[in-house]
Design a protein around this motif. Structure first.
Motif, PDB file in Angstrom:
ATOM      1  N   ALA A   1       0.849  -1.193   0.000  1.00  0.00           N
ATOM      2  CA  ALA A   1       0.000   0.000   0.000  1.00  0.00           C
ATOM      3  C   ALA A   1       0.881   1.238   0.000  1.00  0.00           C
ATOM      4  N   GLY A   2       0.511   2.204  -0.825  1.00  0.00           N
ATOM      5  CA  GLY A   2       1.274   3.440  -0.948  1.00  0.00           C
ATOM      6  C   GLY A   2       2.236   3.457  -2.107  1.00  0.00           C
ATOM      7  N   ASP A   3       2.526   2.297  -2.693  1.00  0.00           N
ATOM      8  CA  ASP A   3       3.409   2.263  -3.861  1.00  0.00           C
ATOM      9  C   ASP A   3       2.743   2.946  -5.049  1.00  0.00           C
ATOM     10  N   ARG A   4       3.543   3.646  -5.828  1.00  0.00           N
ATOM     11  CA  ARG A   4       3.064   4.289  -7.058  1.00  0.00           C
ATOM     12  C   ARG A   4       3.380   3.360  -8.222  1.00  0.00           C
ATOM     13  N   VAL A   5       2.374   3.073  -9.052  1.00  0.00           N
ATOM     14  CA  VAL A   5       2.550   2.065 -10.098  1.00  0.00           C
ATOM     15  C   VAL A   5       1.952   2.530 -11.422  1.00  0.00           C
ATOM     16  N   VAL A   6       2.521   1.984 -12.507  1.00  0.00           N
ATOM     17  CA  VAL A   6       1.969   2.101 -13.854  1.00  0.00           C
ATOM     18  C   VAL A   6       1.459   0.723 -14.243  1.00  0.00           C
ATOM     19  N   VAL A   7       0.309   0.682 -14.936  1.00  0.00           N
ATOM     20  CA  VAL A   7      -0.324  -0.591 -15.278  1.00  0.00           C
ATOM     21  C   VAL A   7      -0.292  -0.798 -16.794  1.00  0.00           C
ATOM     22  N   PRO A   8       0.461  -1.782 -17.301  1.00  0.00           N
ATOM     23  CA  PRO A   8       0.423  -2.089 -18.727  1.00  0.00           C
ATOM     24  C   PRO A   8      -0.981  -2.505 -19.159  1.00  0.00           C
ATOM     25  N   PHE A   9      -1.338  -2.183 -20.397  1.00  0.00           N
ATOM     26  CA  PHE A   9      -2.692  -2.529 -20.856  1.00  0.00           C
ATOM     27  C   PHE A   9      -2.879  -4.021 -21.037  1.00  0.00           C
ATOM     28  N   VAL A  10      -1.791  -4.769 -21.149  1.00  0.00           N
ATOM     29  CA  VAL A  10      -1.819  -6.222 -21.330  1.00  0.00           C
ATOM     30  C   VAL A  10      -1.767  -6.900 -19.969  1.00  0.00           C
ATOM     31  N   ILE A  11      -2.599  -7.910 -19.749  1.00  0.00           N
ATOM     32  CA  ILE A  11      -2.571  -8.681 -18.503  1.00  0.00           C
ATOM     33  C   ILE A  11      -1.884 -10.006 -18.795  1.00  0.00           C
ATOM     34  N   ALA A  12      -0.675 -10.160 -18.304  1.00  0.00           N
ATOM     35  CA  ALA A  12       0.135 -11.335 -18.596  1.00  0.00           C
ATOM     36  C   ALA A  12       0.539 -12.023 -17.295  1.00  0.00           C
ATOM     37  N   CYS A  13       0.866 -13.322 -17.397  1.00  0.00           N
ATOM     38  CA  CYS A  13       1.256 -14.055 -16.189  1.00  0.00           C
ATOM     39  C   CYS A  13       2.733 -13.910 -15.874  1.00  0.00           C
ATOM     40  N   GLY A  14       3.546 -13.638 -16.898  1.00  0.00           N
ATOM     41  CA  GLY A  14       4.984 -13.509 -16.696  1.00  0.00           C
ATOM     42  C   GLY A  14       5.727 -14.820 -16.563  1.00  0.00           C
ATOM     43  N   GLU A  15       5.021 -15.952 -16.673  1.00  0.00           N
ATOM     44  CA  GLU A  15       5.646 -17.246 -16.401  1.00  0.00           C
ATOM     45  C   GLU A  15       5.535 -18.247 -17.549  1.00  0.00           C
TER      46      GLU A  15
ATOM     47  N   ALA B   1       2.069  -4.650 -12.592  1.00  0.00           N
ATOM     48  CA  ALA B   1       2.097  -3.289 -12.051  1.00  0.00           C
ATOM     49  C   ALA B   1       3.556  -2.895 -11.869  1.00  0.00           C
ATOM     50  N   TYR B   2       3.983  -1.863 -12.572  1.00  0.00           N
ATOM     51  CA  TYR B   2       5.367  -1.401 -12.485  1.00  0.00           C
ATOM     52  C   TYR B   2       5.486  -0.375 -11.364  1.00  0.00           C
ATOM     53  N   LYS B   3       6.312  -0.666 -10.386  1.00  0.00           N
ATOM     54  CA  LYS B   3       6.538   0.297  -9.312  1.00  0.00           C
ATOM     55  C   LYS B   3       7.489   1.381  -9.793  1.00  0.00           C
ATOM     56  N   VAL B   4       7.097   2.644  -9.595  1.00  0.00           N
ATOM     57  CA  VAL B   4       7.924   3.773 -10.016  1.00  0.00           C
ATOM     58  C   VAL B   4       8.087   4.720  -8.837  1.00  0.00           C
ATOM     59  N   GLY B   5       8.952   5.712  -9.011  1.00  0.00           N
ATOM     60  CA  GLY B   5       9.218   6.659  -7.943  1.00  0.00           C
ATOM     61  C   GLY B   5       8.098   7.663  -7.766  1.00  0.00           C
ATOM     62  N   HIS B   6       8.258   8.509  -6.757  1.00  0.00           N
ATOM     63  CA  HIS B   6       7.234   9.510  -6.425  1.00  0.00           C
ATOM     64  C   HIS B   6       7.651  10.927  -6.811  1.00  0.00           C
ATOM     65  N   ASP B   7       8.849  11.099  -7.350  1.00  0.00           N
ATOM     66  CA  ASP B   7       9.370  12.455  -7.545  1.00  0.00           C
ATOM     67  C   ASP B   7       8.947  13.099  -8.858  1.00  0.00           C
ATOM     68  N   LEU B   8       8.792  12.315  -9.923  1.00  0.00           N
ATOM     69  CA  LEU B   8       8.496  12.863 -11.240  1.00  0.00           C
ATOM     70  C   LEU B   8       6.987  12.919 -11.473  1.00  0.00           C
ATOM     71  N   PRO B   9       6.519  13.834 -12.328  1.00  0.00           N
ATOM     72  CA  PRO B   9       5.073  13.937 -12.588  1.00  0.00           C
ATOM     73  C   PRO B   9       4.537  12.703 -13.299  1.00  0.00           C
ATOM     74  N   ASP B  10       3.236  12.515 -13.195  1.00  0.00           N
ATOM     75  CA  ASP B  10       2.592  11.346 -13.789  1.00  0.00           C
ATOM     76  C   ASP B  10       2.906  11.197 -15.276  1.00  0.00           C
ATOM     77  N   ASP B  11       2.948  12.316 -16.014  1.00  0.00           N
ATOM     78  CA  ASP B  11       3.140  12.207 -17.465  1.00  0.00           C
ATOM     79  C   ASP B  11       4.462  11.540 -17.837  1.00  0.00           C
ATOM     80  N   ARG B  12       5.441  11.581 -16.963  1.00  0.00           N
ATOM     81  CA  ARG B  12       6.698  10.874 -17.251  1.00  0.00           C
ATOM     82  C   ARG B  12       6.478   9.368 -17.331  1.00  0.00           C
TER      83      ARG B  12
END
Length: 393
Positions: free
Chosen positions: A78-92, A145-156
């Motif tokens: 909880a609290g992590d900032r993430v980007v969500v790819p449009f594709v739902i994959a298992c990765g395995e 869900a890709y975890k990203v930092g909190h410092d840069l604006p969303d558009d990055r």
């Protein structure tokens, strides 16, 4: 929560719907901070209605903050900032391990003979609720869900969900030779990024679009542009020693201008009852192919065509004699978003912002204005190139 829902062909509305919850131990739920309207959302708005149900939540470009976490999630809190790819994959699975996450064997839609589940993109791809909403349930979150930092604006970061890797893959598939010229058809969001990526990689880029504002935006990045008209093909050849570009990215797809008859047929099929429309679209559907046929004519002999724009026709007529005679290579497909993350993240986080992630959005509005923006974006009005919706605004 509030969410943008499909109601009928050409009609979307923001409605109050149930909040998403953890339904599987591998889920997380995020509070969406930014979500975008994609050019392929316009296909749902205008063409693919037979595969949607009233009330379906649209949108497949989203990012936000994790609010709830399933018991089997290992990499997020909880609290992590993430980007969500449009594709739902298992990765395995074998496809994911080979980098073809859009062909994931775990989430593949065998009933329809289509690839992996996608957010907000019809029953053909799982009828998964999308991200143009205040909250989103992210499935198989450790892989998606890709975890990203909190410092840069969303558009990055936001465009890592779809259009930036889609453009990157398009240019990679174009296989531009050293010192070669890349043609880009269409300067919507994907075309803008494809053209910028081409220049970033050291290629000469010539892009074609009929909208002046889109050409002006591209020219800021050292991209040569041409208007779309009767003499465009000749002008393109004049700039490339009479041969045409070495490679072309078609960033337009099925809703290209140029065939009024097929446009009328598409719209007519789109408003038929689903039982009648689905078989037509699955077995006899035809796209507007103006962009693709132009690309086939324009690319040099022995060149490569890369299709980033979405095509959905089951009976599209192609000039096979010309393609064979010109010895063309053709690559295409939904973007394998996960495969390009490690190459793109350093560029996104570069202080210089070399791909201009903060210089693409032309309209940033609250979620409640989404229906208005769908219409403006479709009609290419008000200089609209990219719309970002802010659910919390």
């Amino acid at each position: 929560m509030r969410a943008l829902t499909w109601q009928s062909t050409g009609h979307v509305s923001v409605e109050t719907v149930p909040d998403p919850t953890i339904e599987d131990p591998k889920d997380v739920v995020i509070r969406v901070t930014s979500t975008a309207i994609c050019g392929s959302d316009l296909h749902l708005y205008g063409v693919l209605g037979p595969f949607l149900d009233r009330g379906d939540i649209l949108g497949h470009e989203a990012m936000g903050v994790v609010e709830a976490v399933g018991s089997d999630v290992r990499t997020l809190a909880a609290g992590d900032r993430v980007v969500v790819p449009f594709v739902i994959a298992c990765g395995e699975c074998a496809m994911c391990r080979s980098g073809l996450t859009t062909q994931c064997e775990t989430t593949q839609n065998h009933e329809h003979g289509t690839g992996a589940d996608l957010y907000g993109y019809t029953e053909l791809y799982g009828s998964v609720p999308g991200g143009q909403a205040e909250y989103l349930r992210v499935r198989r979150a450790d892989a998606n869900a890709y975890k990203v930092g909190h410092d840069l604006p969303d558009d990055r970061y936001l465009f890592l969900s779809d259009i930036l890797p889609t453009a990157w893959q398009g240019v990679q598939y174009a296989n531009v030779p050293d010192g070669g010229t890349l043609g880009v058809l269409g300067l919507g969001p994907v075309g803008q990024f494809a053209a910028r990526i081409g220049r970033h990689l050291g290629h000469r880029v010539i892009a074609i679009d009929p909208v002046p504002e889109r050409r002006l935006m591209a020219e800021r990045y050292g991209i040569e542009t041409l208007d779309l008209g009767d003499d465009t093909l000749d002008a393109l050849r004049e700039r490339t020693s009479g041969r045409g570009p070495d490679s072309i990215v078609d960033a337009v797809g099925l809703e290209a201008h140029g065939n009024r008859t097929i446009e009328v047929v598409q719209k007519a099929v789109g408003i038929l009852p689903d039982a009648a429309a689905k078989p037509i679209m699955q077995h006899a559907g035809v796209d507007r192919l103006a962009a693709l046929t132009f690309a086939i004519d324009a690319v040099r002999r022995g060149g490569t065509l890369s299709l980033s724009g979405v095509y959905a026709g089951a009976a599209d007529p192609l000039p096979m004699m010309t393609m064979f005679d010109k010895q063309l290579s053709l690559r295409m497909g939904q973007c394998n978003v996960h495969a390009w993350r490690d190459e793109l993240l350093p560029l996104v986080e570069d202080p210089a912002d070399p791909l201009g992630t903060e210089d693409l959005t032309t309209h940033r509005v609250p979620l409640d204005r989404a229906p208005e923006m769908y219409e403006i974006f479709q009609k290419k009005e008000q200089g609209c190139i990219k719309v970002v919706l802010k659910p919390g605004a």
